[in-house]
Design an enzyme around this catalytic site. Structure first.
Site, PDB file in Angstrom:
ATOM      1  N   TYR A   1      30.033  42.778 -22.042  1.00  0.00           N
ATOM      2  CA  TYR A   1      30.850  43.393 -20.999  1.00  0.00           C
ATOM      3  C   TYR A   1      30.969  42.429 -19.827  1.00  0.00           C
ATOM      4  O   TYR A   1      29.982  41.836 -19.382  1.00  0.00           O
ATOM      5  CB  TYR A   1      30.214  44.706 -20.520  1.00  0.00           C
ATOM      6  CG  TYR A   1      30.971  45.339 -19.385  1.00  0.00           C
ATOM      7  CD1 TYR A   1      31.980  46.261 -19.640  1.00  0.00           C
ATOM      8  CD2 TYR A   1      30.711  44.986 -18.065  1.00  0.00           C
ATOM      9  CE1 TYR A   1      32.706  46.821 -18.599  1.00  0.00           C
ATOM     10  CE2 TYR A   1      31.437  45.534 -17.017  1.00  0.00           C
ATOM     11  CZ  TYR A   1      32.432  46.461 -17.296  1.00  0.00           C
ATOM     12  OH  TYR A   1      33.158  47.003 -16.264  1.00  0.00           O
TER      13      TYR A   1
ATOM     14  N   GLU B   1      38.589  43.728 -15.911  1.00  0.00           N
ATOM     15  CA  GLU B   1      37.518  44.132 -16.822  1.00  0.00           C
ATOM     16  C   GLU B   1      37.816  43.655 -18.240  1.00  0.00           C
ATOM     17  O   GLU B   1      38.908  43.878 -18.749  1.00  0.00           O
ATOM     18  CB  GLU B   1      37.384  45.657 -16.819  1.00  0.00           C
ATOM     19  CG  GLU B   1      36.227  46.161 -17.658  1.00  0.00           C
ATOM     20  CD  GLU B   1      36.208  47.683 -17.750  1.00  0.00           C
ATOM     21  OE1 GLU B   1      35.325  48.302 -17.139  1.00  0.00           O
ATOM     22  OE2 GLU B   1      37.086  48.240 -18.430  1.00  0.00           O
TER      23      GLU B   1
END
Ligand code: GDP
Ligand code: MN
Length: 400
Positions: free
Chosen positions: A109, A197
């Protein structure tokens, strides 16, 4: 403003972020054609809606034949995808993105957000990316990597390198990971983003690095100077009530109660909603007419608020300074005369030209409920909304 995954990937790839080969489709035929163009034997078909959590909601599918790509796309087009982020109504799929599938060895992530408390851009990263990231941040918050960027310095290579090491990527991929982190920062900064993101950022079985999913959000107040970002807006993914207001230069927030609110200023909007709550009601929306609202602007605002099906009563609460109560009253009377409404209206005016404003309303002969304080206005509108609801229910019962 949010944009689609495929748009984020296109923007990020300009900053050196590696993405799989992919193409956009507006029809199942086009989806199958894209798969052939991309080549290979496996493809991922991805619904393009402004939301995460598509994987769990059936919006991401791995396909093994062109025919399967066709069938999957066919099912997705026009469907309403309900994810854990969209709320009950979901979002309609009008675009589908086809990508060559990769074999995933590890999902990481990587996110950059505007940390409002620190007043800095912050990198948030984790060795455990993919669909369980929310779970991880809840159960193992200590495992989340956080790194604040000093605005005067930007992101020095050593900082990106430190994050890359903490992410535990294979040594051979450290430099590439550093480039991805730095690239995300450049994109964030140069495009006036508020969030970038990549989830998941994957290490493949073959040992390469790819952004498999990407999401970017932009600062609405900076869009005027980023025309190439502004044109990526997709209104089909936004709350239609808010879009309509924004197009008319009004600032509108949609909520899920039954009382429509027209106010001037954000602070008064908050106070008004608090008073409504305190009186036992809840707001369907609030619309801020801003300063110096003309009667025409007020009329537009009013029509917009009552066009919301959930509105059972309207509260107009204006404390005029730059505004004028007589203009607000004038606009309201104009709007109702042109297009009579079936819901009760409570008005509380204070400040500049208040006597004129009240006179316009009382002389109009329209059934507008007057209140002199905010507390009184809130009590009255909540009561009005409740009896309007009862009336609606009764008329529904009577109808066959
Ligand atoms: P989200 O659920 O909206 O965040 O959509 P994502 O694009 O992140 O996709 C969800 C999941 O699908 C990812 O976490 C991956 O596990 C999987 N996925 C996406 N693309 C690929 C791919 O090319 N190959 C494989 N094997 N899995 C993929
Ligand atoms: Mn994702």
């Amino acid at each position: 403003m949010d944009i689609h995954e495929y748009q984020s990937k296109e923007l990020l790839s300009r900053f050196g972020i590696p993405i799989p080969r992919g193409g956009l489709a507006y029809s199942p035929e086009q989806a199958a054609y894209r798969a052939r163009e991309i080549g290979g034997e496996r493809w991922v078909v991805k619904a393009q809606v402004h939301s995460g959590g598509r994987g769990k909601a059936g919006g991401v599918a791995l396909c093994h034949t062109e025919n399967e790509v066709y069938e999957t796309a066919d099912k997705l087009f026009g469907a309403r995808l309900v994810t854990e982020q969209t709320g009950g109504t979901g979002k309609v799929v009008y675009r589908v993105y086809i990508e060559g599938a990769v074999s995933i060895a590890k999902e990481l992530y990587l996110g950059l957000v505007l940390d409002r408390t620190a007043e800095r851009i912050m990198v948030v990263a984790s060795q455990s990316g993919g669909m369980e990231i929310n779970e991880i941040s809840r159960t193992r918050p200590d495992s989340i990597i956080r790194s604040v960027i000093e605005p005067a310095v930007g992101m020095p290579v050593f900082q990106a390198r430190e994050i890359a090491f903490q992410l535990g990527v294979p040594l051979a991929l450290i430099n590439e990971t550093v480039e991805v982190i730095s690239g995300c920062y450049q994109a964030f900064e140069q495009l006036d983003a508020t969030m970038v993101e990549i989830n998941p950022l994957v290490v493949t079985e073959e040992g390469s690095l790819f952004a498999l999913d990407a999401k970017m959000t932009f600062d609405d107040n900076a869009l005027f100077r980023r025309p190439d970002v502004a044109e990526l807006r997709d209104k089909s993914q936004e709350d239609p009530r808010e879009t309509r207001a924004a197009d008319r230069g009004l600032s509108y927030v949609g909520l899920d109660g039954t009382i429509g609110c027209i106010v001037n200023g954000g602070g008064l909007a908050m106070a008004t909603m608090d008073m409504i709550k305190l009186s036992g009601g809840s707001a369907a929306n609030f619309l801020d007419i801003g300063g110096g609202a003309s009667p025409e602007r007020m009329a537009k605002a009013f029509r917009l608020v009552v066009s919301d099906q959930n509105v059972a009563a309207v509260l107009i609460n204006v404390f005029a300074g730059i505004n004028r109560c007589d203009w607000v009253a004038e606009g309201l009377v104009q709007a109702i005369r042109r297009d009579p409404v079936g819901v009760p209206i409570v008005v509380r005016l204070a400040g500049a030209y208040v006597d004129e404003g009240r006179r316009i309303i009382s002389q109009s002969g329209l059934p507008i409920i007057h209140a002199s304080t905010l507390a009184e206005a809130a009590t009255r509108v909540v009561k009005a909304a409740q009896s309007a609801n009862v009336a609606n229910d009764v008329s529904r019962l009577i109808k066959p």
